[in-house]
Design an enzyme around this catalytic site. Structure first.
Site, short mmCIF file in Angstrom:
data_model
loop_
_atom_site.label_atom_id
_atom_site.label_comp_id
_atom_site.label_asym_id
_atom_site.label_seq_id
_atom_site.Cartn_x
_atom_site.Cartn_y
_atom_site.Cartn_z
N SER A 1 0.84 -1.20 0.00
CA SER A 1 0.00 0.00 0.00
C SER A 1 0.87 1.25 0.00
O SER A 1 1.97 1.24 0.57
CB SER A 1 -0.86 -0.03 1.26
OG SER A 1 -1.46 1.21 1.50
N TYR B 1 -2.38 -1.41 10.85
CA TYR B 1 -2.58 -1.95 9.50
C TYR B 1 -1.38 -1.62 8.61
O TYR B 1 -0.81 -2.49 7.94
CB TYR B 1 -3.87 -1.39 8.89
CG TYR B 1 -3.93 -1.64 7.40
CD1 TYR B 1 -4.23 -2.89 6.90
CD2 TYR B 1 -3.62 -0.61 6.48
CE1 TYR B 1 -4.23 -3.13 5.52
CE2 TYR B 1 -3.64 -0.84 5.12
CZ TYR B 1 -3.94 -2.10 4.64
OH TYR B 1 -3.92 -2.33 3.29
N LYS C 1 1.76 -3.97 6.63
CA LYS C 1 2.17 -3.93 5.22
C LYS C 1 3.68 -3.73 5.13
O LYS C 1 4.35 -4.39 4.34
CB LYS C 1 1.43 -2.79 4.48
CG LYS C 1 -0.05 -3.07 4.31
CD LYS C 1 -0.29 -4.24 3.35
CE LYS C 1 -1.59 -4.93 3.58
NZ LYS C 1 -1.77 -6.18 2.86
P1 NAD Z 1 -10.96 -7.35 0.93
O1 NAD Z 1 -11.20 -7.34 2.40
O2 NAD Z 1 -12.07 -7.07 0.02
O3 NAD Z 1 -10.28 -8.73 0.49
C1 NAD Z 1 -9.50 -9.52 1.36
C2 NAD Z 1 -10.05 -10.93 1.28
O4 NAD Z 1 -9.23 -11.78 2.11
C3 NAD Z 1 -11.48 -11.05 1.80
O5 NAD Z 1 -12.26 -11.72 0.83
C4 NAD Z 1 -11.36 -11.85 3.10
O6 NAD Z 1 -12.49 -12.69 3.29
C5 NAD Z 1 -10.07 -12.64 2.87
N1 NAD Z 1 -9.32 -12.97 4.08
C6 NAD Z 1 -8.93 -12.13 5.07
N2 NAD Z 1 -8.26 -12.83 6.02
C7 NAD Z 1 -8.22 -14.12 5.61
C8 NAD Z 1 -7.67 -15.33 6.16
N3 NAD Z 1 -7.04 -15.33 7.34
N4 NAD Z 1 -7.82 -16.48 5.47
C9 NAD Z 1 -8.48 -16.50 4.27
N5 NAD Z 1 -9.02 -15.41 3.71
C10 NAD Z 1 -8.89 -14.23 4.37
O7 NAD Z 1 -9.73 -6.31 0.69
P2 NAD Z 1 -9.21 -5.68 -0.67
O8 NAD Z 1 -9.60 -4.26 -0.68
O9 NAD Z 1 -9.54 -6.54 -1.81
O10 NAD Z 1 -7.66 -5.71 -0.39
C11 NAD Z 1 -6.85 -6.78 -0.83
C12 NAD Z 1 -5.43 -6.55 -0.35
O11 NAD Z 1 -4.96 -5.30 -0.84
C13 NAD Z 1 -5.29 -6.50 1.15
O12 NAD Z 1 -4.08 -7.13 1.50
C14 NAD Z 1 -5.23 -5.02 1.45
O13 NAD Z 1 -4.51 -4.76 2.62
C15 NAD Z 1 -4.47 -4.52 0.23
N6 NAD Z 1 -4.74 -3.11 -0.09
C16 NAD Z 1 -6.02 -2.68 -0.22
C17 NAD Z 1 -6.26 -1.35 -0.51
C18 NAD Z 1 -7.67 -0.83 -0.60
O14 NAD Z 1 -7.86 0.37 -0.45
N7 NAD Z 1 -8.67 -1.65 -0.85
C19 NAD Z 1 -5.19 -0.47 -0.68
C20 NAD Z 1 -3.89 -0.95 -0.56
C21 NAD Z 1 -3.68 -2.28 -0.26
C1 WQD Z 2 -9.67 9.28 1.11
C2 WQD Z 2 -9.92 10.74 1.42
C3 WQD Z 2 -10.38 11.17 3.74
C4 WQD Z 2 -14.19 9.11 3.97
C5 WQD Z 2 -7.00 4.41 3.34
C6 WQD Z 2 -5.95 3.65 4.10
C7 WQD Z 2 -4.81 3.29 3.22
C8 WQD Z 2 -5.28 2.57 1.95
C9 WQD Z 2 -6.43 3.26 1.30
C10 WQD Z 2 -5.04 0.20 2.21
C11 WQD Z 2 -9.23 11.18 2.72
C12 WQD Z 2 -11.57 11.52 2.89
C13 WQD Z 2 -12.99 9.64 3.50
C14 WQD Z 2 -15.24 9.98 4.32
C15 WQD Z 2 -13.85 11.86 3.73
N1 WQD Z 2 -5.74 1.25 2.21
N2 WQD Z 2 -12.83 10.98 3.39
N3 WQD Z 2 -15.02 11.32 4.18
O1 WQD Z 2 -7.34 7.68 3.79
O2 WQD Z 2 -6.27 7.59 1.51
O3 WQD Z 2 -6.42 5.56 2.81
O4 WQD Z 2 -7.42 3.57 2.26
O5 WQD Z 2 -3.87 0.05 2.17
O6 WQD Z 2 -3.94 2.50 3.97
O7 WQD Z 2 -5.49 4.47 5.16
O8 WQD Z 2 -8.50 6.53 1.84
O9 WQD Z 2 -10.85 6.39 1.13
O10 WQD Z 2 -10.34 6.45 3.61
O11 WQD Z 2 -9.99 8.51 2.24
O12 WQD Z 2 -13.71 13.06 3.63
O13 WQD Z 2 -16.30 9.57 4.77
O14 WQD Z 2 -11.31 10.95 1.63
O15 WQD Z 2 -10.23 12.09 4.79
O16 WQD Z 2 -8.79 12.49 2.56
P1 WQD Z 2 -7.11 6.94 2.56
P2 WQD Z 2 -10.00 6.88 2.23
#
Ligand code: NAD
Ligand code: WQD
Length: 340
Positions: free
Chosen positions: A124, A149, A153
């Site tokens: 991330s 969290y 990562k």
């Molecule tokens: P998500 O929660 O939709 O998907 C994660 C999946 O993993 C889920 O389906 C959940 O059921 C499964 N899971 C969790 N723990 C498990 C376990 N112990 N055993 C088996 N299955 C398990 O999340 P996402 O948004 O698709 O994110 C996927 C990956 O990307 C994550 O590692 C997250 O940290 C990373 N990521 C997400 C974002 C974002 O904003 N969505 C941003 C950066 C990184």
């Molecule tokens: C985006 C912007 C909020 C909700 C988070 C995690 C990061 C990554 C992505 C996984 C910010 C604003 C949000 C609301 C708002 N995930 N906001 N009202 O903060 O960039 O990151 O998700 O790795 O680790 O921290 O994403 O979508 O939460 O927010 O004003 O109800 O929207 O303040 O500026 P963020 P977000």
């Protein structure tokens, strides 16, 4: 030969499974459904006309994971499975370290013992914290994230780098910026469980009347309109980057450690207000909002320099913010009809 996709029924995982199946990879999914639902599997099958193998169990259960590796010739893994709620991670640190790191280590034990390479990790942009300069490229110094969290990562990345070096394996660390949107079929997307923390799911539910008003967390940031700026990347584009990264790892037949790090974003920053306006324009709907105080722990601005991915993976983000936000609204309609 198959690719293990952990968390393959989750948001980014399900879109990536679709792209893998469309590129003729065999896919084995492990997902414990802790943050996903079984209908996503059926919908993946409808979209692709193919049936991935699916095991519903918790990856912390090493003995079940061993059985999967015994039953299939696994040639690589894309590891999406993790808990991802930043706020919750502060309240349940031990659970987050356990879920995000034990699962990773269990898979790496299997990889180590069986001589498997090709591991892709969902990292991330949170590993950069508030970077001093924009845009953020892969050489931007890392800052220890404030949230548990985020720390999982950064620790996951360190574990994988040591793994690659010690056992001469190939890994890719993909640092996503802010993934948004849903599949154009509107059959898979981000499942809103409880009150959404992230901006776009909240906007979607406000437009649909599920939430009364969006709270915009702060309009006194040093940005053009005072609201915070992020790099919103369309999830299907993001999914395609995984296929490109996997292909690159698999084409490399050397026996040396390979550590590929890529920032995956559009290269463009959008403010919270710009996202709200773009959603309204794209979908011809209203999103009522109020300005509130800043959210604790939020940074001001983050957007990617994704040139390295373009150079080395021949990948770039293709989809505009408005197009991505149109898919969000189609997905909300699908969910609404499903619940009706
Ligand atoms: P998500 O929660 O939709 O998907 C994660 C999946 O993993 C889920 O389906 C959940 O059921 C499964 N899971 C969790 N723990 C498990 C376990 N112990 N055993 C088996 N299955 C398990 O999340 P996402 O948004 O698709 O994110 C996927 C990956 O990307 C994550 O590692 C997250 O940290 C990373 N990521 C997400 C974002 C974002 O904003 N969505 C941003 C950066 C990184
Ligand atoms: C985006 C912007 C909020 C909700 C988070 C995690 C990061 C990554 C992505 C996984 C910010 C604003 C949000 C609301 C708002 N995930 N906001 N009202 O903060 O960039 O990151 O998700 O790795 O680790 O921290 O994403 O979508 O939460 O927010 O004003 O109800 O929207 O303040 O500026 P963020 P977000």
């Amino acid at each position: 030969m198959a690719i293990l996709v952990t968390g393959g029924l989750g948001y980014i995982g399900s879109h990536t499974v679709v792209e893998l199946l469309n590129s003729n990879y065999e896919v084995v999914i492990v997902d414990d459904l802790s943050n996903s639902e079984k209908f996503i599997l059926k919908n993946i099958e409808e979209i692709t006309g193919k049936k991935p193998v699916f095991y519903p169990f918790d990856l912390k259960r090493r003995e079940l994971l061993t059985q999967v590796f015994d039953a299939h010739t696994i040639d690589g893994c894309i590891n999406f499975a993790a808990s991802k709620a930043v706020g919750e991670s502060q309240l349940k640190p031990v659970d987050y370290y356990e879920n995000n790191l034990f699962t990773l280590i269990n898979i790496l034990q299997e990889f180590k013992e069986r001589g498997i390479s090709n591991f892709i990790f969902s990292s991330s942009c949170t590993v950069y914290g508030q970077a001093d300069q924009m845009p953020i490229d892969e050489n931007t110094p890392l800052k220890m994230p404030e949230s548990v969290y985020g720390k999982t990562k950064q620790m996951g990345e360190e574990i994988l780098i040591d793994f690659a070096k010690a056992y001469h394996r190939k890994i890719a660390l993909l640092r996503y910026f802010n993934p948004i949107g849903a599949h154009p079929s509107a059959k898979i997307g981000e499942l809103p469980i409880g009150i959404p923390n992230n901006l776009v799911p909240y906007v979607m539910q406000t437009a649909a009347g599920v939430r009364e008003k969006l709270s915009i967390w702060g309009d006194d940031y040093p940005t053009e309109d005072g609201t915070a700026v992020r790099d919103y990347i369309y999830v299907v584009d993001l999914a395609k980057a995984h296929v490109a990264a996997l292909r690159k790892l698999m084409e490399d037949e050397s026996n040396v450690a390979t550590i590929d790090i890529f920032n995956l974003g559009t290269g463009k920053g959008s403010s919270v207000l710009e996202v709200v306006k773009a959603f309204e324009t794209a979908n011809d709907v209203k999103v009522p909002y109020q300005i509130c105080d800043r959210r604790e722990g939020d940074i001001t601005i983050a957007y990617a320099n994704a040139d390295k991915a373009q150079r080395e993976l021949q990948w770039k983000s293709e989809t505009s913010l408005e197009e991505a936000l149109r898919t969000v609204w189609e997905w909300q309609k699908y969910l609404g009809n499903r619940n009706a």
